[in-house]
Design a protein around this motif. Sequence first.
Motif, PDB file in Angstrom:
ATOM      1  N   ALA A  79      13.208   3.824  23.692  1.00  0.00           N
ATOM      2  CA  ALA A  79      11.805   4.014  23.800  1.00  0.00           C
ATOM      3  C   ALA A  79      11.197   3.499  24.994  1.00  0.00           C
ATOM      4  O   ALA A  79      11.738   2.684  25.736  1.00  0.00           O
ATOM      5  CB  ALA A  79      11.453   3.125  22.432  1.00  0.00           C
ATOM      6  N   ASN A  80       9.899   3.636  25.001  1.00  0.00           N
ATOM      7  CA  ASN A  80       9.149   2.791  26.340  1.00  0.00           C
ATOM      8  C   ASN A  80       8.443   1.841  25.818  1.00  0.00           C
ATOM      9  O   ASN A  80       7.875   1.864  24.693  1.00  0.00           O
ATOM     10  CB  ASN A  80       8.308   4.138  26.867  1.00  0.00           C
ATOM     11  N   SER A  81       7.742   0.877  26.678  1.00  0.00           N
ATOM     12  CA  SER A  81       6.932  -0.084  26.013  1.00  0.00           C
ATOM     13  C   SER A  81       5.883  -0.544  27.445  1.00  0.00           C
ATOM     14  O   SER A  81       6.335  -0.274  28.593  1.00  0.00           O
ATOM     15  CB  SER A  81       7.752  -1.309  25.719  1.00  0.00           C
ATOM     16  N   THR A  82       4.982  -1.229  27.049  1.00  0.00           N
ATOM     17  CA  THR A  82       4.117  -1.775  28.023  1.00  0.00           C
ATOM     18  C   THR A  82       3.691  -3.060  27.737  1.00  0.00           C
ATOM     19  O   THR A  82       3.557  -3.416  26.511  1.00  0.00           O
ATOM     20  CB  THR A  82       2.587  -1.041  28.009  1.00  0.00           C
ATOM     21  N   LEU A  83       3.926  -4.090  28.714  1.00  0.00           N
ATOM     22  CA  LEU A  83       3.868  -5.330  28.430  1.00  0.00           C
ATOM     23  C   LEU A  83       2.401  -5.700  29.316  1.00  0.00           C
ATOM     24  O   LEU A  83       2.152  -5.076  30.523  1.00  0.00           O
ATOM     25  CB  LEU A  83       4.909  -6.252  29.053  1.00  0.00           C
ATOM     26  N   ARG A  84       1.839  -6.366  28.891  1.00  0.00           N
ATOM     27  CA  ARG A  84       0.219  -6.801  29.570  1.00  0.00           C
ATOM     28  C   ARG A  84       0.173  -8.360  29.959  1.00  0.00           C
ATOM     29  O   ARG A  84       0.727  -9.061  29.088  1.00  0.00           O
ATOM     30  CB  ARG A  84      -0.829  -6.525  28.761  1.00  0.00           C
ATOM     31  N   CYS A  85      -0.448  -8.516  31.073  1.00  0.00           N
ATOM     32  CA  CYS A  85      -0.575 -10.004  31.555  1.00  0.00           C
ATOM     33  C   CYS A  85      -2.018 -10.055  32.052  1.00  0.00           C
ATOM     34  O   CYS A  85      -2.470  -9.269  32.933  1.00  0.00           O
ATOM     35  CB  CYS A  85       0.058 -10.149  32.622  1.00  0.00           C
ATOM     36  N   ASN A  86      -2.800 -10.872  31.279  1.00  0.00           N
ATOM     37  CA  ASN A  86      -4.306 -10.985  31.679  1.00  0.00           C
ATOM     38  C   ASN A  86      -4.560 -12.340  32.307  1.00  0.00           C
ATOM     39  O   ASN A  86      -3.675 -13.469  31.969  1.00  0.00           O
ATOM     40  CB  ASN A  86      -5.267 -10.966  30.621  1.00  0.00           C
ATOM     41  N   PHE A  87      -5.310 -12.367  33.537  1.00  0.00           N
ATOM     42  CA  PHE A  87      -5.346 -13.684  34.242  1.00  0.00           C
ATOM     43  C   PHE A  87      -6.824 -13.944  34.438  1.00  0.00           C
ATOM     44  O   PHE A  87      -7.642 -13.231  34.557  1.00  0.00           O
ATOM     45  CB  PHE A  87      -4.736 -13.758  35.619  1.00  0.00           C
ATOM     46  N   SER A  88      -7.366 -15.173  34.581  1.00  0.00           N
ATOM     47  CA  SER A  88      -8.572 -15.665  34.057  1.00  0.00           C
ATOM     48  C   SER A  88      -9.380 -15.638  35.600  1.00  0.00           C
ATOM     49  O   SER A  88     -10.465 -15.831  35.632  1.00  0.00           O
ATOM     50  CB  SER A  88      -8.696 -16.942  33.481  1.00  0.00           C
ATOM     51  N   ASP A  89      -8.733 -15.702  36.634  1.00  0.00           N
ATOM     52  CA  ASP A  89      -9.396 -15.818  37.970  1.00  0.00           C
ATOM     53  C   ASP A  89      -8.543 -15.006  39.049  1.00  0.00           C
ATOM     54  O   ASP A  89      -7.596 -14.264  38.708  1.00  0.00           O
ATOM     55  CB  ASP A  89      -9.455 -17.386  38.578  1.00  0.00           C
ATOM     56  N   GLY A  91      -8.297 -24.363  35.640  1.00  0.00           N
ATOM     57  CA  GLY A  91      -7.253 -23.837  36.220  1.00  0.00           C
ATOM     58  C   GLY A  91      -7.104 -22.456  36.040  1.00  0.00           C
ATOM     59  O   GLY A  91      -7.676 -22.138  34.843  1.00  0.00           O
ATOM     60  N   ILE A  92      -6.501 -21.566  36.623  1.00  0.00           N
ATOM     61  CA  ILE A  92      -5.903 -20.548  36.074  1.00  0.00           C
ATOM     62  C   ILE A  92      -5.438 -20.324  34.793  1.00  0.00           C
ATOM     63  O   ILE A  92      -4.418 -21.111  34.429  1.00  0.00           O
ATOM     64  CB  ILE A  92      -5.311 -19.506  37.207  1.00  0.00           C
ATOM     65  N   GLN A  93      -5.894 -19.422  33.986  1.00  0.00           N
ATOM     66  CA  GLN A  93      -5.010 -19.049  32.576  1.00  0.00           C
ATOM     67  C   GLN A  93      -4.301 -17.839  32.833  1.00  0.00           C
ATOM     68  O   GLN A  93      -4.805 -16.890  33.257  1.00  0.00           O
ATOM     69  CB  GLN A  93      -5.885 -19.233  31.632  1.00  0.00           C
ATOM     70  N   VAL A  94      -3.146 -17.731  32.276  1.00  0.00           N
ATOM     71  CA  VAL A  94      -2.476 -16.640  32.501  1.00  0.00           C
ATOM     72  C   VAL A  94      -1.904 -16.100  30.947  1.00  0.00           C
ATOM     73  O   VAL A  94      -1.482 -16.960  30.405  1.00  0.00           O
ATOM     74  CB  VAL A  94      -1.053 -16.551  33.308  1.00  0.00           C
ATOM     75  N   GLU A  95      -2.226 -14.957  30.638  1.00  0.00           N
ATOM     76  CA  GLU A  95      -1.803 -14.534  28.848  1.00  0.00           C
ATOM     77  C   GLU A  95      -1.175 -13.422  28.910  1.00  0.00           C
ATOM     78  O   GLU A  95      -1.426 -12.516  29.704  1.00  0.00           O
ATOM     79  CB  GLU A  95      -3.179 -14.727  28.055  1.00  0.00           C
ATOM     80  N   GLN A  96      -0.271 -13.459  28.115  1.00  0.00           N
ATOM     81  CA  GLN A  96       0.590 -12.231  27.899  1.00  0.00           C
ATOM     82  C   GLN A  96       0.799 -11.799  26.423  1.00  0.00           C
ATOM     83  O   GLN A  96       0.368 -12.500  25.569  1.00  0.00           O
ATOM     84  CB  GLN A  96       2.181 -12.431  28.317  1.00  0.00           C
ATOM     85  N   SER A  97       0.929 -10.388  26.665  1.00  0.00           N
ATOM     86  CA  SER A  97       0.943  -9.797  25.127  1.00  0.00           C
ATOM     87  C   SER A  97       1.768  -8.479  25.350  1.00  0.00           C
ATOM     88  O   SER A  97       1.881  -7.949  26.100  1.00  0.00           O
ATOM     89  CB  SER A  97      -0.523  -9.190  24.750  1.00  0.00           C
ATOM     90  N   PRO A  98       2.237  -8.210  24.221  1.00  0.00           N
ATOM     91  CA  PRO A  98       2.376  -9.057  22.927  1.00  0.00           C
ATOM     92  C   PRO A  98       3.510 -10.161  23.054  1.00  0.00           C
ATOM     93  O   PRO A  98       4.178 -10.229  24.126  1.00  0.00           O
ATOM     94  CB  PRO A  98       3.016  -7.980  21.887  1.00  0.00           C
ATOM     95  N   PRO A  99       3.449 -11.297  22.097  1.00  0.00           N
ATOM     96  CA  PRO A  99       4.348 -12.149  22.379  1.00  0.00           C
ATOM     97  C   PRO A  99       5.958 -11.729  21.764  1.00  0.00           C
ATOM     98  O   PRO A  99       6.787 -12.310  22.531  1.00  0.00           O
ATOM     99  CB  PRO A  99       3.798 -13.115  21.389  1.00  0.00           C
ATOM    100  N   ASP A 100       5.936 -10.727  21.020  1.00  0.00           N
ATOM    101  CA  ASP A 100       7.372 -10.276  20.679  1.00  0.00           C
ATOM    102  C   ASP A 100       7.312  -8.784  20.420  1.00  0.00           C
ATOM    103  O   ASP A 100       6.295  -8.144  20.030  1.00  0.00           O
ATOM    104  CB  ASP A 100       7.837 -10.872  19.388  1.00  0.00           C
ATOM    105  N   LEU A 101       8.538  -8.334  20.927  1.00  0.00           N
ATOM    106  CA  LEU A 101       8.442  -6.891  20.796  1.00  0.00           C
ATOM    107  C   LEU A 101       9.862  -6.218  20.450  1.00  0.00           C
ATOM    108  O   LEU A 101      10.675  -6.745  21.186  1.00  0.00           O
ATOM    109  CB  LEU A 101       7.999  -6.307  22.222  1.00  0.00           C
ATOM    110  N   ILE A 102       9.922  -5.472  19.640  1.00  0.00           N
ATOM    111  CA  ILE A 102      11.287  -5.014  19.120  1.00  0.00           C
ATOM    112  C   ILE A 102      11.161  -3.294  19.413  1.00  0.00           C
ATOM    113  O   ILE A 102      10.175  -2.651  18.763  1.00  0.00           O
ATOM    114  CB  ILE A 102      11.728  -5.278  17.579  1.00  0.00           C
ATOM    115  N   LEU A 103      12.183  -2.945  19.916  1.00  0.00           N
ATOM    116  CA  LEU A 103      12.274  -1.450  20.398  1.00  0.00           C
ATOM    117  C   LEU A 103      13.611  -0.910  19.928  1.00  0.00           C
ATOM    118  O   LEU A 103      14.646  -1.672  20.068  1.00  0.00           O
ATOM    119  CB  LEU A 103      12.211  -1.225  21.941  1.00  0.00           C
ATOM    120  N   GLN A 104      13.489   0.492  19.729  1.00  0.00           N
ATOM    121  CA  GLN A 104      14.871   1.179  19.679  1.00  0.00           C
ATOM    122  C   GLN A 104      15.305   1.543  21.072  1.00  0.00           C
ATOM    123  O   GLN A 104      14.265   1.791  21.862  1.00  0.00           O
ATOM    124  CB  GLN A 104      14.505   2.308  18.815  1.00  0.00           C
ATOM    125  N   GLU A 105      16.515   1.465  21.359  1.00  0.00           N
ATOM    126  CA  GLU A 105      16.902   2.052  22.546  1.00  0.00           C
ATOM    127  C   GLU A 105      16.379   3.500  22.787  1.00  0.00           C
ATOM    128  O   GLU A 105      16.524   4.477  22.037  1.00  0.00           O
ATOM    129  CB  GLU A 105      18.402   2.121  22.537  1.00  0.00           C
TER     130      GLU A 105
END
Lengths: 113, 109
Positions: free
Chosen positions: B17-27, B1-15
């Motif tokens: 700041a900007n951030s980017t979260l990623r999601c990869n999927f296998s199909d 079945g489809i796999q869904v992976e996210q990165s990073p698992p944890d993220l600490i930011l200062q108020e």
Amino acid sequence: SAVISQKPSRDICQRGTSLTIQCQVDSQVTMMFWYRQQPGQSLTLIATANQGSEATYESGFVIDKFPISRPNLTFSTLTVSNMSPEDSSIYLCSVGMGTTEAFFGQGTRLTVV
Amino acid sequence: GIQVEQSPPDLILQEGANSTLRCNFSDSVNNLQWFHQNPWGQLINLFYIPSGTKQNGRLSATTVATERYSLLYISSSQTTDSGVYFCAATLSNTGKLIFGQGTTLQVKP
């Protein structure tokens, strides 16, 4: 969008007892789903609640432990039976098709002592 | 079945700041959603984005379906952005969502 009312929002239950969680949708929907989120984990699908027929369970989940009812197109219940501390989780109902946006109820936080 | 992976698992930011979260999927997917889970466990819909780019205030998301990934951008982060962010995908018209493991975001004042 769909508005989903789920209750109870939280409960503390004794081991060996059962809890029934209700999910009410403000419109008729074809597909309803039940998910479990164990502490610190992601969400896992328990089953698809089918109107007029038995629920379809995912691998690792069985009807005797998680009986589901779907009497009409706006309502479903999930029962967690013969509970143990390992059943302590957040349980969420959801509606949506594969090509449309899915929506979730507010969740039921269950603690088994 | 489809796999869904996210990165990073944890993220600490200062108020702020900007951030980017990623999601990869296998199909190939016909549904890709981003959620924010609040401290009470409720899943808040952020984006329904099987392809393309959407923006909502300080948040935006982009899905490149041909390359099987999606990105969630948070700009000028606030402490109220803290929580767990999930992406989820469905492979077909079943409606079943497969969730990634989530990114836990902490924004410090």
